[in-house]
Design an enzyme around this catalytic site. Sequence first.
Site, PDB file in Angstrom:
ATOM      1  N   HIS A 112       0.807  -1.003  -0.142  1.00 42.78           N
ATOM      2  CA  HIS A 112       0.089   0.156  -0.109  1.00 42.78           C
ATOM      3  C   HIS A 112       0.877   1.287  -0.045  1.00 42.78           C
ATOM      4  O   HIS A 112       1.007   1.668   0.840  1.00 42.78           O
ATOM      5  CB  HIS A 112      -0.948  -0.067   1.221  1.00 42.78           C
ATOM      6  CG  HIS A 112      -2.129  -1.103   1.103  1.00 42.78           C
ATOM      7  ND1 HIS A 112      -1.862  -2.328   1.811  1.00 42.78           N
ATOM      8  CD2 HIS A 112      -3.199  -0.979   0.309  1.00 42.78           C
ATOM      9  CE1 HIS A 112      -2.930  -3.033   1.406  1.00 42.78           C
ATOM     10  NE2 HIS A 112      -3.641  -2.369   0.489  1.00 42.78           N
ATOM     11  N   ASN A 113       1.329   1.391  -1.255  1.00 46.10           N
ATOM     12  CA  ASN A 113       2.568   2.686  -1.327  1.00 46.10           C
ATOM     13  C   ASN A 113       1.883   3.438  -2.305  1.00 46.10           C
ATOM     14  O   ASN A 113       0.894   3.190  -3.100  1.00 46.10           O
ATOM     15  CB  ASN A 113       3.580   2.144  -1.502  1.00 46.10           C
ATOM     16  CG  ASN A 113       3.730   1.109  -2.602  1.00 46.10           C
ATOM     17  OD1 ASN A 113       3.360   1.059  -3.687  1.00 46.10           O
ATOM     18  ND2 ASN A 113       4.584  -0.143  -2.370  1.00 46.10           N
ATOM     19  N   ARG A 126       3.061   3.773  -5.556  1.00 50.02           N
ATOM     20  CA  ARG A 126       2.923   2.930  -6.633  1.00 50.02           C
ATOM     21  C   ARG A 126       1.502   2.321  -6.913  1.00 50.02           C
ATOM     22  O   ARG A 126       1.022   2.070  -8.133  1.00 50.02           O
ATOM     23  CB  ARG A 126       4.077   2.166  -6.984  1.00 50.02           C
ATOM     24  CG  ARG A 126       4.159   1.623  -8.308  1.00 50.02           C
ATOM     25  CD  ARG A 126       5.571   0.641  -8.516  1.00 50.02           C
ATOM     26  NE  ARG A 126       6.637   1.418  -8.421  1.00 50.02           N
ATOM     27  CZ  ARG A 126       7.261   2.244  -9.076  1.00 50.02           C
ATOM     28  NH1 ARG A 126       7.000   2.277 -10.317  1.00 50.02           N
ATOM     29  NH2 ARG A 126       8.288   2.855  -8.631  1.00 50.02           N
ATOM     30  N   HIS A 166      -7.507   6.985  -2.661  1.00 52.14           N
ATOM     31  CA  HIS A 166      -8.347   5.873  -1.931  1.00 52.14           C
ATOM     32  C   HIS A 166      -7.620   5.241  -0.621  1.00 52.14           C
ATOM     33  O   HIS A 166      -8.168   4.701   0.225  1.00 52.14           O
ATOM     34  CB  HIS A 166      -8.717   4.795  -2.828  1.00 52.14           C
ATOM     35  CG  HIS A 166      -7.626   3.674  -3.311  1.00 52.14           C
ATOM     36  ND1 HIS A 166      -6.663   4.029  -4.000  1.00 52.14           N
ATOM     37  CD2 HIS A 166      -7.531   2.598  -2.784  1.00 52.14           C
ATOM     38  CE1 HIS A 166      -5.866   3.162  -4.185  1.00 52.14           C
ATOM     39  NE2 HIS A 166      -6.424   2.153  -3.434  1.00 52.14           N
ATOM     40  N   ASP A 167      -6.204   5.316  -0.763  1.00 57.09           N
ATOM     41  CA  ASP A 167      -5.494   4.604   0.297  1.00 57.09           C
ATOM     42  C   ASP A 167      -4.528   5.853   0.958  1.00 57.09           C
ATOM     43  O   ASP A 167      -3.481   5.199   1.531  1.00 57.09           O
ATOM     44  CB  ASP A 167      -4.537   3.504  -0.169  1.00 57.09           C
ATOM     45  CG  ASP A 167      -5.355   2.231  -0.114  1.00 57.09           C
ATOM     46  OD1 ASP A 167      -6.235   1.860   0.661  1.00 57.09           O
ATOM     47  OD2 ASP A 167      -5.118   1.064  -0.821  1.00 57.09           O
ATOM     48  N   GLN A 216      -3.560 -16.762  -4.307  1.00 59.41           N
ATOM     49  CA  GLN A 216      -4.164 -16.192  -5.213  1.00 59.41           C
ATOM     50  C   GLN A 216      -5.271 -16.976  -5.751  1.00 59.41           C
ATOM     51  O   GLN A 216      -6.400 -16.369  -6.320  1.00 59.41           O
ATOM     52  CB  GLN A 216      -2.955 -15.913  -6.352  1.00 59.41           C
ATOM     53  CG  GLN A 216      -1.939 -15.046  -5.953  1.00 59.41           C
ATOM     54  CD  GLN A 216      -2.607 -13.755  -5.780  1.00 59.41           C
ATOM     55  OE1 GLN A 216      -2.976 -13.244  -4.730  1.00 59.41           O
ATOM     56  NE2 GLN A 216      -2.832 -12.894  -6.857  1.00 59.41           N
TER      57      GLN A 216
END
Length: 486
Positions: A210-211, A213, A250-251, A411
Amino acid sequence: MGSSSSSYAPKTIYLDVDGKVQKVGPISVVMNTAIMMVDPEGALVSIDPTMPTNSPKAFRINELKTEVTNRLAMLEKRVELEGLKVVEIEKCKNDLKKLRDEMASRGGGRVNCPCKYNFSDDGKKVTPRRDVPSYPKYTLSQETIEALKKPTFDVWHWEHNEMLSCLEYMYHDLGLVKEFNMNPITLKRWLHVNILHIPMHMNYRNNPFHNFRHCFCVSQMMYGMIHLCNLQEKLTLTDMGILMTAAVCHDLDHPGYNNTYQINARTELAVRYNDISPLENHHCAVAFQILSLPECNIFANVDPDAFKQIRQAIITLILATDMARHGEILDSFKQKVDNFDFTNEEHVTCLKMVLIKCCDISNEVRPTEVAEPWVDCLLEEYFMQSDREKSEGLPVAPFMDRDKVTKPTAQIGFIKFVLIPMFETVMKLFPQIEEIMVQPLRDSRDHYEELKQIDDAMTEVEPVLSISLSLSLSLSLSLSLSQYMC
């Protein structure tokens, strides 16, 4: 001496210099000498034409050589420094004049000064203005512009300033700058600056996943879906501004530990937001703290009532990214999709919520070489959280436990039961996404299922290999012993 002191006759003075009495005179006393004299009792003697003639009981003299020398040295140093400043100032003036003349000759008119002031034609400072954000401007090639519109865009090859330039381009390309009457400098600053006047991407902490990028990934995917689904023809420019701005924000300030940890650990965020989507509520709060700064308010020229609706819509979309609400939001969209009405505000709001959800978790839509590194980043962040939960005695989710999860197991279920059903539902409304978005998800599912089969096969083979190795070692040892005994 001058006429004012001509009536005073020269005198003979006895001075005590370092313990030795010396006869001086007859003299005419000069004013402002660098000495002071005291009588034998220590009283100061005025040095002027009225000073008395003394006896062999001499005046004591104290020379001020040290003080005068030091002061003189300081003055000399100051003169030297001031002289250097004058030289530098003159040099700067000459350089500025040359630069201004060169710019004027090239521009053929008014000089646009890049500093923090506006200047008139005669070079006089007129009005101050705020600094333009300083991140290097990246000029997008036509190839990059076309690639930005596709979900296949490779997000790993770009520096932060390049991603900022891409985001800036998206707002201009979609017509949002014109629609909201944005000051282009304010748009730059909003992308670049947060509430602490740090580059905005610093609001996205240096988390594994959560960065900044990730923020760019989500925003670029939103831009790609707008083009792929021809949303410019179906939604308003205000809707697209809401979608893009929610994606960028959003984050904001994500701490790297999810809502489950916040609630179980009773963090300050969980307490503040009563365990209700604490992270998403925090992202909204940070977003509007930034927009509350006049120099960062990209909606400053929007009518207050219209901004109120935009604000509420952005909050709605950011809150929709809480995966705890996934089933609720997707079910609501499924009920509308077969008879979807683009003139129905409730339908459009639900679509926008699903779109930002798709973009937020869309990594597996991208090519494998772009998507797979994100899995590593996400697992690293999961493992950081689960390690902390173990150390703090908190519950640990199996899919985040480094001792239980693998890339394939992480996944397969997510792709099969979350991603594919959601994107296939959106595909009912936008069939054109099947080839470029849904099929890659199916391929990714197959890829990880193959990896899991290999892992399972290796797991079954390992005990057999271990037994075979043990038998081989035992046989070798027996043969060796038998040879020794013979």
